[in-house]
Design a protein around this motif. Structure first.
Motif, short mmCIF file in Angstrom:
data_model
loop_
_atom_site.label_atom_id
_atom_site.label_comp_id
_atom_site.label_asym_id
_atom_site.label_seq_id
_atom_site.Cartn_x
_atom_site.Cartn_y
_atom_site.Cartn_z
N TYR A 121 0.83 -1.21 0.00
CA TYR A 121 0.00 0.00 0.00
C TYR A 121 0.87 1.25 0.00
O TYR A 121 0.64 2.20 -0.75
CB TYR A 121 -0.95 -0.02 1.21
N GLY A 167 -6.42 -4.73 -4.37
CA GLY A 167 -7.15 -3.90 -3.39
C GLY A 167 -6.34 -2.69 -2.91
O GLY A 167 -6.77 -1.54 -3.11
N PRO A 168 -5.16 -2.91 -2.26
CA PRO A 168 -4.37 -1.77 -1.78
C PRO A 168 -3.92 -0.82 -2.89
O PRO A 168 -3.89 0.39 -2.71
CB PRO A 168 -3.15 -2.42 -1.12
N LYS A 200 -6.88 1.23 -3.80
CA LYS A 200 -7.18 2.16 -2.70
C LYS A 200 -6.32 3.43 -2.85
O LYS A 200 -6.81 4.55 -2.70
CB LYS A 200 -6.89 1.46 -1.36
N ASP A 233 -8.00 7.14 -3.93
CA ASP A 233 -8.06 8.10 -2.82
C ASP A 233 -8.55 9.47 -3.33
O ASP A 233 -7.99 10.02 -4.28
CB ASP A 233 -6.67 8.24 -2.18
#
Ligand code: COD
Length: 298
Positions: free
Chosen positions: A77, A103-104, A107, A111
């Motif tokens: 991430y 996913g990360p 993300k 943002d």
């Protein structure tokens, strides 16, 4: 008309060298594709992730990283956030997913304040070269939007069309797929396809020719379409196949590759820059072609 995926590499090679930032770079197949793209003069990489491991892998595959920027990041991430920041600061032109889960990575990209959104939807566009079709064919969305609403499908079409425009195809033909080529209110894909077609005819979706619903055979085979009495400029000559949802899109994507002998290149569209988001099961050639696709569009 684009016939071969290698044309993307030729196009990318003839343009300026792009700066490619890799999020979570300690991934051997990804590094190998980056190595070839770098040796080919397509990209200058920036590698973000576990520096020690990245160096070790580069040595193993014979990737000379002298002069290449390496940035330490504690996890996937964090690496994705740093890669996004580099794009936002104008220090890189293309982003690529390395050893980090989708996913990360998404993300960081999605943002609201620090990500790469432009305000619209992000969607996945894959381009296939198959011996069974007369030109390259796009599939969208096989990997990002799970169950797109009608409004989201409009944006998915626009992103797919945008990708083709960037590759020099001024009016791609979009087949909005369903299980049948007639409108059946019990099958949402067919009503959505008909609405997309009408929006296109009324100038609400521009820069392309949309037709649907079309079943897959009618979209890619003129003979099949004629047999069904379908008169359409898109039938048998589609550039882009719009899948009803991620399940059908992903199954089509995987069938083309694993059963249909097709090779693919894919990117995420709709962000500030193209994002190379290959999956583990993609071949090394496909990873390299995806870098070429992103570079050819930039
Ligand atoms: N484009 C732009 N913004 C988006 C998108 C998109 N495609 N998707 C979500 N957002 C925004 C929303 O507007 C919201 O502001 C924020 O992101 C969070 O939205 P949620 O709650 O819907 O987000 P998530 O985290 O639940 O889902 C987003 C994912 C992309 C992770 C989700 O759609 C997903 O899991 N997609 C499938 C990924 C996958 O498994 N692919 C298979 C790979 S091969």
């Amino acid at each position: 008309m684009l016939n071969r995926l290698d044309e993307l590499t030729e196009r990318a090679r003839s343009g300026r060298i792009r700066r490619l930032v890799v999020a979570a770079s300690a991934d051997e197949p990804v590094l190998d594709a980056v190595r070839i793209a770098s040796e080919d003069g397509i990209v200058v990489p920036i590698l973000i992730g576990d520096v020690e491991k990245t160096k070790e892998l580069c040595q193993r595959i014979g990737f000379n990283i002298e002069g290449i920027e390496l940035v330490e990041a504690s996890d996937g991430y964090r690496a994705s956030c740093l890669a996004v920041e580099m794009i936002r600061n104008g220090r890189a032109d293309i982003m690529m997913k390395g050893h980090v889960s989708t996913g990360p990575l998404l993300k960081a990209i999605l943002d609201k304040e620090q990500g790469l959104r432009k305000g619209g939807l992000l969607s996945h566009v894959a381009l296939f070269e198959t011996p069974h079709y007369h030109k390259l064919i796009g599939v969208t969305d096989a990997a990002m939007n799970v169950a797109p609403t009608f409004e989201e499908k409009v944006e998915i079409v626009r992103n797919g069309v945008d990708a083709f425009h960037k590759l020099g195809i001024s009016e791609p033909k979009v087949a909005a797929l369903g299980a049948v080529e007639t409108v059946n209110p019990k099958m949402e894909a067919t009503t959505h396809a008909a609405m997309l077609t009408m929006m296109n005819r009324r100038g609400q979706i521009k820069g392309c020719l949309v037709d649907g619903p079309l079943a897959l055979d009618n979209a890619v085979s003129k003979e099949a379409a004629t047999h069904k009495g379908i008169h359409s400029e898109v039938a048998g000559d589609a550039d882009i196949l719009l899948a009803p949802d991620i399940n059908s899109g992903n199954i089509l994507y995987k069938s083309l590759g694993f059963l249909g002998g097709a090779v693919s290149a894919a990117v995420l569209m709709g962000a500030q820059v193209p994002v190379v988001l290959t999956s583990r099961s993609d071949s090394n050639r496909s990873k390299l072609l995806s870098i070429s696709l992103a570079a050819a569009m930039e």
